[in-house]
Design a protein around this motif. Sequence first.
Motif, mmCIF file in Angstrom:
data_model
loop_
_atom_site.group_PDB
_atom_site.id
_atom_site.type_symbol
_atom_site.label_atom_id
_atom_site.label_comp_id
_atom_site.label_asym_id
_atom_site.label_seq_id
_atom_site.Cartn_x
_atom_site.Cartn_y
_atom_site.Cartn_z
ATOM 1 N N SER A 43 0.713 -1.327 -0.248
ATOM 2 C CA SER A 43 -0.092 -0.035 0.218
ATOM 3 C C SER A 43 0.681 0.917 -0.925
ATOM 4 C CB SER A 43 -1.421 -0.029 1.297
ATOM 5 O OG SER A 43 -1.806 -1.445 1.566
ATOM 6 N N THR A 44 2.499 1.290 0.640
ATOM 7 C CA THR A 44 2.930 2.542 0.682
ATOM 8 C C THR A 44 3.629 2.101 -0.518
ATOM 9 O OG1 THR A 44 2.900 1.600 3.283
ATOM 10 C CG2 THR A 44 4.556 3.791 2.320
ATOM 11 N N TYR A 84 18.347 10.311 -3.329
ATOM 12 C CA TYR A 84 18.827 10.024 -1.939
ATOM 13 C C TYR A 84 18.477 11.120 -0.581
ATOM 14 C CZ TYR A 84 23.157 10.227 1.103
ATOM 15 O OH TYR A 84 24.110 10.651 1.940
ATOM 16 N N THR A 85 17.952 11.974 -1.322
ATOM 17 C CA THR A 85 17.588 13.157 -0.171
ATOM 18 C C THR A 85 15.975 12.535 0.906
ATOM 19 O OG1 THR A 85 16.160 13.990 -1.950
ATOM 20 C CG2 THR A 85 18.227 14.708 -1.413
ATOM 21 N N GLY A 86 15.035 11.550 -0.020
ATOM 22 C CA GLY A 86 14.244 11.149 0.702
ATOM 23 C C GLY A 86 14.511 10.074 1.492
ATOM 24 N N LEU A 87 15.568 9.439 1.426
ATOM 25 C CA LEU A 87 16.204 8.840 2.457
ATOM 26 C C LEU A 87 17.405 9.792 3.635
ATOM 27 C CD1 LEU A 87 18.746 5.571 0.783
ATOM 28 C CD2 LEU A 87 16.375 5.747 1.696
ATOM 29 N N PRO A 255 12.829 2.297 3.120
ATOM 30 C CA PRO A 255 14.168 2.287 1.956
ATOM 31 C C PRO A 255 13.710 1.919 0.827
ATOM 32 C CG PRO A 255 15.031 2.551 4.129
ATOM 33 C CD PRO A 255 13.725 2.183 4.390
ATOM 34 N N LYS A 256 12.722 0.546 1.394
ATOM 35 C CA LYS A 256 12.995 -0.812 0.199
ATOM 36 C C LYS A 256 11.790 0.362 -0.764
ATOM 37 C CE LYS A 256 14.389 -4.540 2.297
ATOM 38 N NZ LYS A 256 13.604 -5.691 2.954
ATOM 39 N N VAL A 257 10.578 1.082 0.511
ATOM 40 C CA VAL A 257 9.430 1.553 -1.236
ATOM 41 C C VAL A 257 10.171 2.423 -1.610
ATOM 42 C CG1 VAL A 257 7.267 2.995 -0.592
ATOM 43 C CG2 VAL A 257 7.910 1.016 1.012
#
Length: 429
Positions: A43-44, A84-87, A255-257
């Motif tokens: 879902s995510t 990367y900035t999402g992480l 991180p996998k999402v």
Amino acid sequence: MEAKNQEDYCVTIPLLFGKGDVGGTNKVEKELYSNMGTTSFISTCFNCLNALSGVGILSISYALASGGWLSLILLFVIASSTFYTGLLIQRCMEIDPMITSYPDIGERAFGKTGRTIVSTTMNVELYLVATGFLILEGDNMCNLFPDMDFDIYGTRIGTKSVFVVLVAIIIFPTNWFNSMKLLSYVSASGVLASMIILGSIFWAGAVDGVGFQQKGQLINWNGLPSAISLYAFCYCAHPVFPTLYTSMRNQHQFPKVLLLSFVLCTATYSIMAITGYLMFGQELESQITLNLSTTNISSKLAICTALVTPIAKYALMLTPIVNSIEAKFQSSYNKRMHSFLIRTILMISTVVVALSLPFFGYLMSLVGALLSATTSITIPCLCYLKICGGCSKKRIGLEMMIVGFIALIGLIVAVVGTYVSLVDIITNL
């Protein structure tokens, strides 16, 4: 961390354009937090894909045509940097469990000033995206029905202006919706719409006779800033990442999402960019649907899909802005009428801007450079350096140098891209 004030927002799960749709209020926060930690991995992923997918798919071919074939490398660079900035956003949230929204990160890093900057950047981006919706609708409706000019008391009103106003009238009732949950359901077709548009355009090239014979240019230095800005516009969903993270049942899988969503979206954007460039070459319009013949079923399907999606999402884009204004100027009388007036004035203003700046490609380039590059690249890096760089357990080493370099790249993209976009807009006025 300082206490949040009334205009603070969480970011709702956007199901959009591209464009990511963001926003929310304290009321939405309560609904969201009651379900915090219950969302599955699949879902995510779906929500994240919807956040990243949007009307950017219509302009990605134009971006490639602006920069040339080698600019595809920059698409992958921007995709990697924004991933990367999402992480980095996730790491900032792990430092302080009180962080639940994107403005929270700004406040945790730079206090109330940081929150104000982040909130303002988000809201301005949403406003310009909503304006871009009206321009997009006017362009495509004009493509379908080119002869709709009117003369009112000797004043000629062009076809595009007629359709911009007409679409605004159609959208207007949806602007009364106060339920973000309802608006999110209305916008839930984001990924499907992107797939339909991609499939229809590929069909037009492979079956309907357009073909893939255009060679294009290897590199176009003059158009490179615009290309980079439009690429950045395709990855502007970062304000929603805190909500996706906090809503996950297993937050360690976030991180996998991100990885899966970025890979799939980048693949979709790349296929669309290459397909469109091979079909139309340097003749590409700011929206690829404007290049399509309106006599083929596949072309009509692509255009109609592109028309329906913005209509469903316009109200979602303006809602957080309305909530922000309502929080700052609360009225003790007839709050429903107060909200209605704010929404009406905002909508009229977007119509005026859309009629004054009818350049979809240039406007989206401006949004990508000035706002998307800021919210998706620069702000996450600066906040991470401030929050995690000062932690006793963190060393100022290679990683911090990389983060600082990415932040610098974001600033350069913002400055150069904004300048070029403004020049293009002013030149074409």
